[in-house]
Structure formats: C-alpha cells, structure tokens
Design a protein around this motif. Structure first.
Motif, PDB file in Angstrom:
ATOM      1  N   ARG A  33      69.883 -11.739 -26.816  1.00 54.43           N
ATOM      2  CA  ARG A  33      69.595 -12.801 -27.778  1.00 54.43           C
ATOM      3  C   ARG A  33      68.198 -12.664 -28.367  1.00 54.43           C
ATOM      4  O   ARG A  33      67.981 -12.932 -29.541  1.00 54.43           O
ATOM      5  N   GLY A  34      67.258 -12.234 -27.529  1.00 52.15           N
ATOM      6  CA  GLY A  34      65.876 -12.186 -27.997  1.00 52.15           C
ATOM      7  C   GLY A  34      65.519 -10.938 -28.770  1.00 52.15           C
ATOM      8  O   GLY A  34      64.750 -10.999 -29.736  1.00 52.15           O
ATOM      9  N   PHE A  35      66.083  -9.795 -28.352  1.00 53.27           N
ATOM     10  CA  PHE A  35      65.629  -8.531 -28.937  1.00 53.27           C
ATOM     11  C   PHE A  35      66.755  -7.634 -29.443  1.00 53.27           C
ATOM     12  O   PHE A  35      66.494  -6.554 -29.952  1.00 53.27           O
ATOM     13  N   GLY A  36      68.000  -8.027 -29.264  1.00 47.94           N
ATOM     14  CA  GLY A  36      69.097  -7.206 -29.736  1.00 47.94           C
ATOM     15  C   GLY A  36      69.823  -6.503 -28.607  1.00 47.94           C
ATOM     16  O   GLY A  36      69.320  -6.394 -27.481  1.00 47.94           O
ATOM     17  N   ALA A  37      71.021  -6.018 -28.935  1.00 46.35           N
ATOM     18  CA  ALA A  37      71.870  -5.403 -27.917  1.00 46.35           C
ATOM     19  C   ALA A  37      71.280  -4.116 -27.360  1.00 46.35           C
ATOM     20  O   ALA A  37      71.505  -3.775 -26.199  1.00 46.35           O
ATOM     21  N   ALA A  38      70.528  -3.379 -28.168  1.00 49.68           N
ATOM     22  CA  ALA A  38      69.950  -2.121 -27.692  1.00 49.68           C
ATOM     23  C   ALA A  38      68.977  -2.357 -26.548  1.00 49.68           C
ATOM     24  O   ALA A  38      68.886  -1.540 -25.619  1.00 49.68           O
ATOM     25  N   SER A  39      68.246  -3.453 -26.577  1.00 50.50           N
ATOM     26  CA  SER A  39      67.300  -3.750 -25.497  1.00 50.50           C
ATOM     27  C   SER A  39      68.032  -4.083 -24.203  1.00 50.50           C
ATOM     28  O   SER A  39      67.608  -3.677 -23.115  1.00 50.50           O
ATOM     29  N   ALA A  40      69.140  -4.818 -24.312  1.00 44.56           N
ATOM     30  CA  ALA A  40      69.929  -5.123 -23.115  1.00 44.56           C
ATOM     31  C   ALA A  40      70.510  -3.849 -22.512  1.00 44.56           C
ATOM     32  O   ALA A  40      70.545  -3.679 -21.285  1.00 44.56           O
ATOM     33  N   HIS A 209      80.136  -2.556 -21.602  1.00 45.56           N
ATOM     34  CA  HIS A 209      80.141  -3.562 -22.668  1.00 45.56           C
ATOM     35  C   HIS A 209      78.834  -3.518 -23.451  1.00 45.56           C
ATOM     36  O   HIS A 209      78.825  -3.503 -24.692  1.00 45.56           O
ATOM     37  N   ASP A 210      77.704  -3.488 -22.721  1.00 47.47           N
ATOM     38  CA  ASP A 210      76.402  -3.421 -23.393  1.00 47.47           C
ATOM     39  C   ASP A 210      76.254  -2.120 -24.179  1.00 47.47           C
ATOM     40  O   ASP A 210      75.607  -2.091 -25.239  1.00 47.47           O
ATOM     41  N   GLN A 211      76.843  -1.065 -23.679  1.00 49.21           N
ATOM     42  CA  GLN A 211      76.797   0.215 -24.387  1.00 49.21           C
ATOM     43  C   GLN A 211      77.492   0.110 -25.738  1.00 49.21           C
ATOM     44  O   GLN A 211      76.978   0.596 -26.757  1.00 49.21           O
ATOM     45  N   GLU A 212      78.669  -0.527 -25.766  1.00 51.61           N
ATOM     46  CA  GLU A 212      79.401  -0.680 -27.017  1.00 51.61           C
ATOM     47  C   GLU A 212      78.654  -1.595 -27.988  1.00 51.61           C
ATOM     48  O   GLU A 212      78.597  -1.330 -29.198  1.00 51.61           O
TER      49      GLU A 212
END
Length: 405
Positions: A33-40, A209-212
């Motif tokens: 939520r804060g920085f985008g899916a790539a950060s997660a 999931h985070d990868q996708e």
C-alpha cells in the motif's frame, strides 16, 4: 559433520527463516500500500538473508586452548578398544526421516512439473519467438531455467486481441528478465529442505502472489494506457489446476480481484520507488543482522579436560609407522552434557592428512569431564592436540669380534 550437528544447523536455519517469513507476511500488505507491489516482493529477500546469516560465523568467537596430556609417545601399534556405540541414535534416526522427507518433496515437485509439461502437448515455434502449446489452461507461461521460453495457449490468437497478446508477452518476458524463474527454483528448494515447517508452504503461496503483483506493476508502468485490456486478459485466462514449480504462469489461482484492484492504483513514481527500495533493503538487512546476532555466542568452553571415562589412544597408521613418520593433529571436539564426543573437526594437522582419520576415529570413542555451569554439566567445545611419535629406530647391531682359530 555429525548427525547432531546437521540437525542443529537445520534447526537454527528453520527458526531464522520462519521469523523472517513471519515478518514479511505481516508487512507485505503495508509495504504494497505504501510503496507498491515491487517493494512487497523485494521484502522476501529477507528470507535468504537470514539463512546466509545463520551460516556466517560470529565475530570474535574462538576456542581457548586446553591441553590433554598422556597422548604423546604412542607406540607403533596401539591397542584400540572396541567402540561402544548405542544401538539407537536418535539424531541419526531424525536425520534419516528428514532426508526421506526431502526426497519425497523432490519427487512431488518433479511429478507436478512433469504433469504440467505433458499437459502442454506438442510445442510449436511461432513467428513472435514464443511456443504454442496444444492446451490452454494456465497459459501463457514462462518456463526453463537455463533457456527460458514463453509458452502460449492453443487459442492465443483467437482468444486475445493484439494489444492483450502484447501485454501478456511483456508480462512473461518481465518474469524472465527479472530472474523470477530462478527465484522460484530457489523457493522450491527451500520447501524441500524445510518440508516439516508448514509456514514455508504457506509463505510460498503468498510469495508467488507478490511475484505476480510485482510483475503486473512493472508491465502497467510500461503500458499505462492499457489497464483495461490488461484486466480483460486476466478474466479470459483459463486457470491451471496445478502450479508449475519451476516456472511462472499467468493463470494459477492468483486472487484476480486483488490483481485487478491493483490496476486502479497510480503508477509508482520515482520518489515512492526509492522510498520502497530503501524500506525493503532496510528490512532485509535487519533480518540478516538479527538472525546473525541471535546465534548463540558459542558453546561454553570446557575448563577441565581430564578424562572422565575412557580415552583409547589412536591406532598408529601402518604406513607412517613403517616410514618412522611422526606428527600432530589438533582436534576440536563437541561434547554433550555427559562428556561424550558428539562432533569432531580437524583444526590443523602436521603432516596434513597422514594422521587425521586415526585421530578422528579414536576421538569419537572418548569421554571427558563436561563443563559445569550453575552446578550442572553442560555441552561445550574443547581443543585437543594429539601427538604421534614413532618408535625410535633400533640401534645398529654390534658386530662380534672374530674368534681366533
């Protein structure tokens, strides 16, 4: 390395990785939520960082020298007592179970991979560089560790528009370019090694999931005007019944609602991307340093190394005895609370490799007085030098004086 030492290292790695995975599972949504899916997705780097940290030695750790006398001047042929091993070794039994579990997981993933490959049918080369399968479920997909390729479904041209086909190829190309295929192979390896830890298998689902989602974010950043076409392509895809362990594919039970919701988010700008990179890097560093610092500072060093049971001397190697070679082997012994040797390492030897095995074989049958802590015996380590001295050569025979005739 003994069975007990392997299990100890495995246990420490399992605890460190579990803590890291637990933190990522807690923080992945706030990071997204804060920085985008790539950060997660990047936060998952904390798991291998924690594993590497467990293998790193602690700074300043050393064993103080404590010497055991009475092992010098060994005869050329030394009597060796028969080793009295327990008929049942729990550590060895557990290690065998662990190895069997690893083998079972390898077979399971191999079967899944083979089934997915067989379901593809015949692969036909296409003009755009991809390969077309005879099936549609779970495709398109990126496959192959050494020579990655994109496999598209049989009805790729009919099911999707030109724009959607371009987006889907970009998606799978991003997986290949970012090394996601190799990362997934590493994740499968962790699931095999830590098959006994349910958290590893739960985390693997969220990791994929985070990868996708991270891949979706990168594609949308390149094609910001194609969000609608991208979402429609997701809805048209036939989901696969089984995942492909060594690969990335568009359709396998990824929460479409969450992926489509992410398409509504604005493109991550440079300041937000930099902040997310810093946050993920700091989290990875914290996990690695935390796992490294949490290691025990070393087993207590034994201060009293007088024999507390029996210490049969080593057998002198026959070749060395014939050549009159002597030497010295310095061993580091791991003792349990009963003073029995549970692990043996050669710290140094002179000459190298001549007396090592003889010293190790003898040390495994030794029993020493364990260290005491708060009035109770505890496990520990001790350094023991073992000196080998060959029998001196016999003096030359004195010739007899000639007898007078």
């Amino acid at each position: 390395m003994s069975a007990a030492e392997i299990l100890l290292l495995l246990g420490r790695a399992a605890v460190a990785s579990s803590v890291a995975m637990g933190l990522v599972l807690l923080l992945r949504r706030p990071l997204r939520r804060g920085f985008g899916a790539a950060s997660a997705y990047a936060a998952w780097l904390g798991v291998p960082a924690s594993l590497v940290a467990v293998l790193a030695p602690l700074a300043g750790f050393s064993l103080q020298p404590h010497w055991i006398g009475g092992l010098g001047g060994l005869p050329t042929v030394a009597a060796v007592e028969a080793a009295s091993f327990s008929a049942f070794n729990p550590a060895t039994f557990v290690l065998v179970i662990w190895i069997a579990g690893v083998g079972a997981m390898v077979v399971r993933f191999a079967i899944q991979q083979c089934r997915f490959h067989r379901a593809l049918g015949h692969l036909q080369e296409r003009a755009d560089g991809t390969r077309q399968a005879s099936a549609a479920q779970g495709l398109p997909a990126a496959m192959g560790l050494l020579r990655p390729r994109i496999v598209v479904p049989l009805d790729f041209d009919q099911r999707y528009s030109d724009e959607q086909r371009e987006l889907m190829r970009a998606h799978e190309s991003t997986h290949i370019r970012r090394g996601d295929l190799q990362v997934n192979a590493f994740a499968v390896g962790l699931r095999c090694l830590f098959w006994f830890n349910p958290l590893v298998h739960v985390a693997a689902v969220h990791f994929r999931h985070d990868q996708e989602l991270a891949c979706d974010q990168r594609v949308i950043a390149r094609y910001p005007q194609s969000r609608r076409a991208y979402g429609e392509a997701m809805l048209k895809t036939q989901l696969a019944g089984q995942p492909v362990p060594l690969g990335c594919h568009w359709g396998y039970s990824h929460p479409l609602k969450e992926r489509i919701e992410m398409l509504k988010q604005p493109v991550v700008g440079l300041p937000r991307w930099i902040a997310g990179t810093v946050a993920a890097s700091a989290l990875t560093l914290a996990m690695g340093v935390g796992a490294w610092a949490a290691q025990p500072a070393g087993s207590p060093v034994i201060s009293d190394t007088r024999p507390g049971g029996r210490m049969p001397p080593p057998r002198y190697p026959a070749d060395a005895a014939k050549q009159g070679i002597g030497g010295k082997v310095v061993l580091v012994l791991q003792l349990d609370a009963q003073g029995k040797v549970s692990g043996v390492e050669v710290e140094s030897s002179q000459p190298a490799g001549v007396f090592d095995q003889a010293a190790i074989d003898a040390a495994r049958n030794w029993t020493l007085n364990p260290a005491m802590k708060d009035g109770k015996p505890v496990a520990g380590k001790v350094r023991v030098p073992v000196t080998f001295e060959a029998d001196p050569p016999a003096p030359p025979a004195i010739p007899e004086a000639p007898r007078a005739t």
